[in-house]
Every structure is written in C-alpha cells, then in structure tokens.
Enzyme design. Sequence first.
Site, PDB file in Angstrom:
ATOM      1  CB  THR A 359       8.422  -7.249 -46.581  1.00 49.25           C
ATOM      2  OG1 THR A 359       9.797  -7.590 -46.785  1.00 49.25           O
ATOM      3  CG2 THR A 359       8.129  -7.192 -45.093  1.00 49.25           C
ATOM      4  CG  ASP A 438      13.601  -2.476 -38.889  1.00 51.53           C
ATOM      5  OD1 ASP A 438      14.157  -1.808 -37.995  1.00 51.53           O
ATOM      6  OD2 ASP A 438      14.120  -2.658 -40.008  1.00 51.53           O
ATOM      7  NE  ARG A 497      16.704  -0.494 -38.825  1.00 52.13           N
ATOM      8  CZ  ARG A 497      17.239  -1.139 -39.872  1.00 52.13           C
ATOM      9  NH1 ARG A 497      18.497  -0.882 -40.225  1.00 52.13           N
ATOM     10  NH2 ARG A 497      16.530  -2.020 -40.555  1.00 52.13           N
TER      11      ARG A 497
END
Length: 584
Positions: A359, A438, A497
Amino acid sequence: MAKLLAQRENVEVTIVTTPVNAIRYGPTLQQHINYGLPVCFLELPFAGVENGLPEGCESADALPGLQSLPNFSVAVDMLQHRLEERFETLKPRPSCILSDKYMLWSADTAAKYKIPRIVFDGMSCFKQLCTHHLYASNVYNEVPESQPFFLPGLPDRIEITKAQLPPEFNHSPIASSEHLKRVRETESKAYGMVINSFEELEQEYQYTHPARILNHNLYSKNMTTKQSILFWLSVTAIALLSIYTKNLTISSSISLPRFTTTSIKKVIEKSGIYEFLSFIRKIFNYLRTGHWVTCDASKWKSPLIEKYGVTLVLTVDQKGCGKEKIEIKKTKSNLIVQGQGYQNTFLTWNDTAASSNGTVYSYSVGVYAPKFFAYSISFKNTNPAPPTDAAGKQAVALRVKGDQSAFVNCGFYGYQDTLHADVGRHYFKNCFIEGSVDFIFGNGRSLFENCTLNTVASGPSINGAIAAQQRASLAEKTGFSFVNCRIQGKGLVWLGRAWGVYSTTVFIKTSMTEIVAPEGWNNWKDPSRDQKVFFGEHACTGPGANSKSRVKYAKQLSVEEATPYMDISYIDGKEWIPHDIDNI
C-alpha cells in the site's frame, strides 16, 4: 524496457537483433506479444563465423575469451551497414536512438540520419562520476604508481592508487586509448544519458552527476513531425529496439499489465524510468515544433514568490490531468507546487497495493522531502472502486513522509487509503478529501482545518471509515485533528478506526451528516485498545454528531481537553506556517 515503452499509448516497438539473440530473448516477450503488446523482432545477420568466432557466438558473454574481442567488435561494426540498409526502407525512420555507450557506430548512424541519440550506461552513477572527474582533473597522471591519492569532485572522501584504477586509465587489453577517447567524444555529443543506478546506495552521486541532459543544438531543426523513436542498442545483447509512434501525443504514464510481477514493478519504479519518459516527451515537443518548449514568463509570476522569499514556484500550467507517478525525494526540500485550482489540475496515477508491492508504494505522488507546500492542485489515484473485501486494492493518491508539509486548497481523490499522512507534521487547509475505507491514514501529526471529507462508500451497512491513525505508543507525538470540517457523501462510515494501539483522532466543531454511523468509532476488532486509544469529539453538529449511541471508549471533550488540538499549535505551526498561508 521494451515492454514498458510498448505499453504507452500509440507506440509500437521493434527489437532489431541477431538470429541467436532473437531465440535467446524472444520467449521473454512472446507471451506479452500474444496478449496484444505491440512488439515485434527484426533480425539482422551477424558476421561472427566470417570473423573467426565460433558458430552461434553473437553476444559478448558467449565469447571464448578476451582474445576474441577484436573479432567480435568487427562483426558488431558490420551491423551498421545492414541496419542502415533497413533504415532506407523504413517509413517513418526512427527519430531517437538509445544505444550502449560502446556501440560507437550508432553515433555515426544517428548523425547520418539526423536522429537524436541517447547513451545508455549499464554501470552506475558512482562509476560515471569517478570517471568524469578523473579525466577532467588528470590527477592520476600526476602521482607515482603506488602513491595513494583522493578521487576529486566526489561527495565522499575516497582514496585510491593508480594501480587500482579501471583498465581505461591504464594500459588495457580490452580497448585502446583512442577507442576510449572516442567513447567519451560520442557520449558528450549525445542528447542525453540513461544510467543504471543503485539508487539507495548512491543517491548523492545521482544529484551531483555532471552528465549533460540535453544537447539539443546537435541536430537540424528541419526534422519531419511524424517520426519514430529508436531505443536500446546493447553490446551485450546486440539488440536494437525501435519505437514507432502513430502520433505525437505523449504522456509519462506506465500501466504494467497483470502478468508483470510486483517485485519487478517496484524495481522499475525506482530505476528512474518515469523521469526518462518525461525526457522523451521533451524530445517529442522538439520534433513537433522545431524548438524546445519554453514557458510564458508571466505564468511563473506567482504571488507565492514574494510571500516565501523564493526565486521560483513550480506552477503546473495545466487544466486537465497529468499522468505520472511522482516521487519528491528527501533531498528536495523547500519545494512549492501550485496548480490552477483543485478541480482543474490533477496529478494522477493508477497503482494499487498489489501492483506496487504494498500500500505504501501505491501512491500517485510521494513526498519524502520536508517543507513541501502545495496550493490549488489535486492528487488522485485513478483505480476504480474496489469490490467489498477485495485484497490488494488499496490505492494511495498522496503519501507525505516529509516534516512541515502544508496543503492549501488542494484535492485528494481515491477510494481505500486515499491520503497517507505517514510521518511528520502536516497542515491541510480548505482541502477536499474523498474516499471510502480509511481514506485518511498514517502515523503523522496532522491538522485538517476547514476541509470537506467526502465519503464514497457503498452498501447499506457500515462500509468505511474516514480516519485510521497509527500511533503505536504513548511516546509518539502523533495524531489527527479535524477542526471546522464537514463530513458529507454517501454510505455509512465510522469517524475513525484504531489502526494503532494508541490511535489518536479528534473532531472539533465539525459538521456531520447522517452518513456517520451511530457508534462513531471502531477498535479494529481488538477490545484491548479500548482503554488506550484517544477518540474525541467536541462541539460537533449535524445528525451524525449525535453521541447517544457512541462507543464507550469515545470521549466528548471539554473545551480544556479540546484546546491542544484546535489550531496550528498542535503541529508546532507557529514555527513554520505563515500566518496568511491561504492568502495568495
């Protein structure tokens, strides 16, 4: 290289090689050709046997010994006539040659047909820089054979003896001094140079390399506008690669197909290929117009120059989309980039976690340098919305790892993991940030002021989160603060989160629509984080701000508790953010 270039829009690739090498390297590309990659081979006879070489010896690594090198060189030189015969029949002819530095006759061919030549050096920037300064200083001729001396002009202090120098500075059985002199001469006349570099090991040598990038006065300006490009002529492989363009619309984007491995992709990205293709685009501008493109000076008179006391602001003079993976290295500090409005100017790329080996490498723009400021421009990852729970589909638009970075009136577009506030102190003001899961994440200490947070999550249940902050210990001074922001869009999402055990995220005076889930927050399915995270809200408004159903570990902050997160003092902004940063 052939694959990468062939994947560009409206580009066809022809690899000109010898029969044995066609068999040797052909299978590597055949599968991709079968998938529709526009690559073909053109074989030239190699006069090896006629020059005393064993049958089938058509590359340097197949020579029986150094004593055969002169014979091999003669056979290689004979390829020039055979290639030029084919040039006479090619329409259009190639308009650029990329050739190995030791393939000297390619310089003559380039001059004969008025084709720009780019030199390829397969060694390293370190070797190139050492060679350049040794020739320039002639210091090696001024010391005795065994006396140590320092290599001049290098970032590091390196001591060496004359006996330790490479053969070209001593009597060489491989090449004569006249041959090496001609290598340097043809190199200096080339349009530019492509160097194989071990980036992580020799970064300083890349930035101090003296190679000329453009020698654009070498060739006539009377070139035809519809020409092809010829790339890659290697002594080792005896392979000549040419690229025929169907038009002159060139971008610097590369999209590797599914059959390309992620590890190769990462190596290619670090190789500098994107900078190389940007250079090729400059050549096309020259071929099309007959002159090197210059900028209207008035376009560069940004008010930011006076504001920050700098000599130049990089203004992206473009209304549209620039496709290129961009990395701003840590040595490029104090850079200011200005667009023509975040809805007008976009910097885009289309990597994912799967295609980029993780990522964190999937960004369209990566900022590693400190003191980076951006105004009125958007960063976008153009990958489509991933299916629910799809693996490897995270796609970052911007990764910012440099300290004291600011973004004003900017846009950030993506789906999962749009904005990676990775490391350092960051300021986002009047920005538009869009995503689903996210879509603001990382371990930075970041302040978001007057920003619009637009969710594009889908589905009837909770299907996304705005923030995923990664603080891992009490010792880390990191967290996300959202002040006077607006949450809008579609779907049903959490405010944040707990990516890190001590994840820290606060929303202050923020307008929240009904897309915010009633419970507000998520502990990453780890109840042990409930007592460690710091999830807070203060004076927020709208239907999504109703705190009655919030999780127990979320806090409704008092004024005193919220104050440290309310302004730029949270990111030590008085030290580095101008008081009128948004007044341009």
